[in-house]
Structure formats: structure tokens, C-alpha cells
Design a protein around this motif. Structure first.
Motif, mmCIF file in Angstrom:
data_model
loop_
_atom_site.group_PDB
_atom_site.id
_atom_site.type_symbol
_atom_site.label_atom_id
_atom_site.label_comp_id
_atom_site.label_asym_id
_atom_site.label_seq_id
_atom_site.Cartn_x
_atom_site.Cartn_y
_atom_site.Cartn_z
ATOM 1 N N TRP A 246 72.933 22.811 17.346
ATOM 2 C CA TRP A 246 71.943 23.341 16.482
ATOM 3 C C TRP A 246 71.512 22.572 15.691
ATOM 4 O O TRP A 246 72.121 21.490 16.052
ATOM 5 N N GLY A 247 70.081 22.457 15.127
ATOM 6 C CA GLY A 247 70.101 20.884 14.132
ATOM 7 C C GLY A 247 71.024 20.856 13.255
ATOM 8 O O GLY A 247 71.343 19.537 12.855
ATOM 9 N N LEU B 120 65.809 31.960 7.091
ATOM 10 C CA LEU B 120 67.067 32.342 8.524
ATOM 11 C C LEU B 120 67.015 31.047 9.263
ATOM 12 O O LEU B 120 67.156 31.968 10.212
ATOM 13 N N GLN B 121 66.647 30.156 8.527
ATOM 14 C CA GLN B 121 66.729 29.337 9.502
ATOM 15 C C GLN B 121 68.308 28.472 9.516
ATOM 16 O O GLN B 121 68.725 27.644 8.570
ATOM 17 N N VAL B 122 68.859 28.073 10.396
ATOM 18 C CA VAL B 122 70.150 26.435 10.339
ATOM 19 C C VAL B 122 69.208 25.101 10.326
ATOM 20 O O VAL B 122 68.402 24.977 11.195
ATOM 21 N N PRO B 123 69.841 24.137 9.357
ATOM 22 C CA PRO B 123 71.075 24.535 8.918
ATOM 23 C C PRO B 123 70.967 24.774 7.489
ATOM 24 O O PRO B 123 69.583 24.370 6.944
ATOM 25 N N GLU C 101 66.034 22.578 5.055
ATOM 26 C CA GLU C 101 65.734 20.941 5.459
ATOM 27 C C GLU C 101 66.245 20.283 5.183
ATOM 28 O O GLU C 101 66.999 19.466 4.861
ATOM 29 N N THR C 102 65.959 20.078 7.030
ATOM 30 C CA THR C 102 66.984 19.160 7.373
ATOM 31 C C THR C 102 66.640 17.105 6.602
ATOM 32 O O THR C 102 67.390 15.780 6.344
ATOM 33 N N VAL D 282 60.159 16.215 11.525
ATOM 34 C CA VAL D 282 60.599 17.573 11.186
ATOM 35 C C VAL D 282 59.441 18.127 10.580
ATOM 36 O O VAL D 282 58.905 19.808 10.628
ATOM 37 N N TYR E 94 60.026 19.442 15.303
ATOM 38 C CA TYR E 94 60.992 20.258 14.986
ATOM 39 C C TYR E 94 60.443 22.169 14.395
ATOM 40 O O TYR E 94 60.437 22.566 15.432
ATOM 41 N N ALA F 162 60.816 26.746 16.898
ATOM 42 C CA ALA F 162 60.454 27.964 15.671
ATOM 43 C C ALA F 162 59.353 28.674 16.749
ATOM 44 O O ALA F 162 59.323 29.979 16.955
ATOM 45 N N ARG G 231 57.137 36.160 18.396
ATOM 46 C CA ARG G 231 57.355 35.690 16.548
ATOM 47 C C ARG G 231 55.790 35.658 16.433
ATOM 48 O O ARG G 231 54.995 35.703 15.292
ATOM 49 N N TRP H 26 68.158 19.276 23.616
ATOM 50 C CA TRP H 26 66.963 20.351 24.058
ATOM 51 C C TRP H 26 66.440 19.806 24.686
ATOM 52 O O TRP H 26 65.655 19.110 25.495
HETATM 53 N N1 LIG Z 1 62.430 22.151 9.072
HETATM 54 C C1 LIG Z 1 63.838 22.747 9.239
HETATM 55 C C2 LIG Z 1 63.592 23.346 10.852
HETATM 56 C C3 LIG Z 1 64.766 24.552 10.805
HETATM 57 C C4 LIG Z 1 64.967 24.668 12.029
HETATM 58 O O1 LIG Z 1 64.063 25.401 12.676
HETATM 59 N N2 LIG Z 1 66.373 24.954 12.853
HETATM 60 C C5 LIG Z 1 66.634 26.612 13.915
HETATM 61 C C6 LIG Z 1 67.869 26.314 14.602
HETATM 62 S S1 LIG Z 1 68.160 24.169 15.434
HETATM 63 C C7 LIG Z 1 66.490 27.785 13.835
HETATM 64 O O2 LIG Z 1 67.315 27.953 12.763
HETATM 65 N N3 LIG Z 1 66.203 28.204 14.621
HETATM 66 C C8 LIG Z 1 65.918 29.895 13.653
HETATM 67 C C9 LIG Z 1 64.723 30.136 13.743
HETATM 68 O O3 LIG Z 1 63.368 29.736 12.943
HETATM 69 O O4 LIG Z 1 64.552 31.651 13.721
HETATM 70 C C10 LIG Z 1 64.644 21.437 9.173
HETATM 71 O O5 LIG Z 1 64.502 20.690 9.174
HETATM 72 O O6 LIG Z 1 66.208 21.623 8.913
#
Ligand SMILES: N[C@@H](CCC(=O)N[C@@H](CS)C(=O)NCC(=O)O)C(=O)O
Length: 209
Positions: free
Chosen positions: A13-14, A54-57, A69-70, A106, A110, A114, A121, A173
């Protein structure tokens, strides 16, 4: 002893983008499992109370604060590391292009994951497949925009930067490695070259083997 960073991550993942930076800088970090190998519900459970989206990282700083936010993490870690190894500094000729394309990655590319990864969703189930296909087409168009701006051997030219780490990860990806190799060879090459660099290679192996 310095307290380690804590990185909420799922292999591939990111979070790999941030893991690679921590490794390159030699900053101490612990990996925290964000449930991605289990289910979407497990990820949401792991990230609840950590990242409102609820996103990673997510990155837990040594003082306990949470950072999401990366791009924010990228700029912050460069400050902490006190080096311009990955982020061209304010006086660098590549600085403006670097900032432009970091934010493009980003803010434009990116988010398409989502939308495309869990289309229901955003649209009703009957429209999900068509919506997902359109999102992927739009993402391809964005990658082509970047390809037209890419130099070589790295995205910014001879100057390696974190943009190349994003490419190393994101070219794994959808639309998939074969598409990048054929359609955006400069982006593919920049990511592939970055993936071989010291510090980054072991992180790529852990995330994508
Ligand atoms: N803008 C965020 C995007 C993070 C993101 O989209 N992460 C993805 C995984 S690579 C995620 O957690 N997706 C699950 C979701 O959106 O529910 C960043 O740059 O950290």
C-alpha cells in the motif's frame, strides 16, 4: 535512545512510500499492521481513531502525535532528517517542479484509487463497474500527463527524489506494471531505477514479494 516512528502499514500500500523514506534516512521505526491482508473492515477497524478517513498510511511521531497524508509526511521527514537526499531544498533548481509533481501525485492521481478501488462508496452498485472503468481511464490520462513531463533517468532528470519512490510504488498498482512499461516508459524506468537503490530495495522486496 530516540523513540521510533510508528507506521500504520499494509504491504504494497501507500505506506511503502513512507517506509522507504524512513529507511533511506535511517530513522528508527516500527511497522504497525493495518489489517490489509484480512479485509476492508479490518483496515477500518485498525485505522479508527488514528485517521478520520480510515486510510493508510498514518505515521505516529516520536512525541505521540498522529500524521496522515504522505506528502505532509514526506516534507516533514525531510525536515527531521536534515538532508535534501529525497526532497530538493528551497534553493534547488528542481524545487518548483518537485513541489508541483508531488502535489499532483497526491491531489490528482492518488484520490483516483479511493474512487476506483471501492466504487460503491460513490455510485450505486449498478453503476459501479462503468464508474470504475472511467476512473481508471482518467488515471491513465493523468499518468500520461506526467510521462510528458518526465526527464530521465529519474522523473526530475539526474536528480533522484521522492517522486521516484512514489513511482516505484504506484507503478505496481492498477492499470498495472505491463501498462506502465508500454505506455509510460519514462515513469516506469524512474520507478524501477529508484526501487534498486540502497535502502529502498529491501523495502520494495518486503512490500511486493
Ligand atoms: N491522500 C492520502 C491517500 C491515502 C490512501 O488513499 N490510502 C489508501 C491505500 S494506498 C487507502 O487507505 N485506501 C482505503 C480507503 O480509501 O478506504 C495520502 O497521501 O496518504
Amino acid at each position: 535512545m530516540t523513540k521510533p516512528f510508528g507506521l500504520y502499514q499494509n504491504p504494497g500500500w501507500g505506506s511503502a512510500i513512507i517506509e522507504a523514506q524512513l529507511a533511506v534516512y535511517g530513522l528508527p521505526y516500527d511497522l504497525i499492521d493495518a489489517g490489509g491482508s484480512v479485509s476492508e473492515a479490518a483496515v477500518q477497524e485498525a485505522m479508527r481513531g488514528v485517521n478520520p478517513l480510515l486510510q493508510v498510511p498514518a505515521l505516529i511521531l516520536p512525541n505521540g502525535a498522529v500524521m496522515t497524508e504522505t506528502a505532509a509526511m514526506t516534507l516533514y521527514l525531510a525536515d527531521i532528517a536534515g538532508t535534501d537526499t529525497l526532497v530538493p531544498g528551497p534553493g534547488a533548481p528542481e524545487r518548483a517542479a518537485f513541489l508541483r509533481w508531488l502535489i499532483f501525485l497526491v491531489a490528482a492521481v492518488y484520490p483516483s484509487f479511493a474512487y476506483g478501488d471501492v466504487p460503491t462508496r460513490f455510485v450505486p452498485p449498478e453503476g459501479a463497474e462503468a464508474f470504475q472503468a472511467r476512473v481508471i481511464e482518467h488515471r491513465k490520462a493523468m499518468w500520461r500527463v506526467m510521462e510528458a513531463e518526465a526527464s530521465g533517468p529519474y522523473f526530475l532528470g539526474v536528480r533522484f527524489s521522492v517522486i521516484d519512490i512514489y513511482l516505484a510504488v504506484m507503478t505496481r498498482w492498477r492499470p498495472g506494471e505491463a501498462w506502465f512499461q508500454t505506455e509510460t516508459p519514462k515513469l516506469w524506468a524512474a520507478g524501477a531505477t529508484a526501487a534498486l537503490r540502497p535502502g529502498i530495495a529491501p523495502v520494495m522486496a518486503r512490500n511486493f514479494s
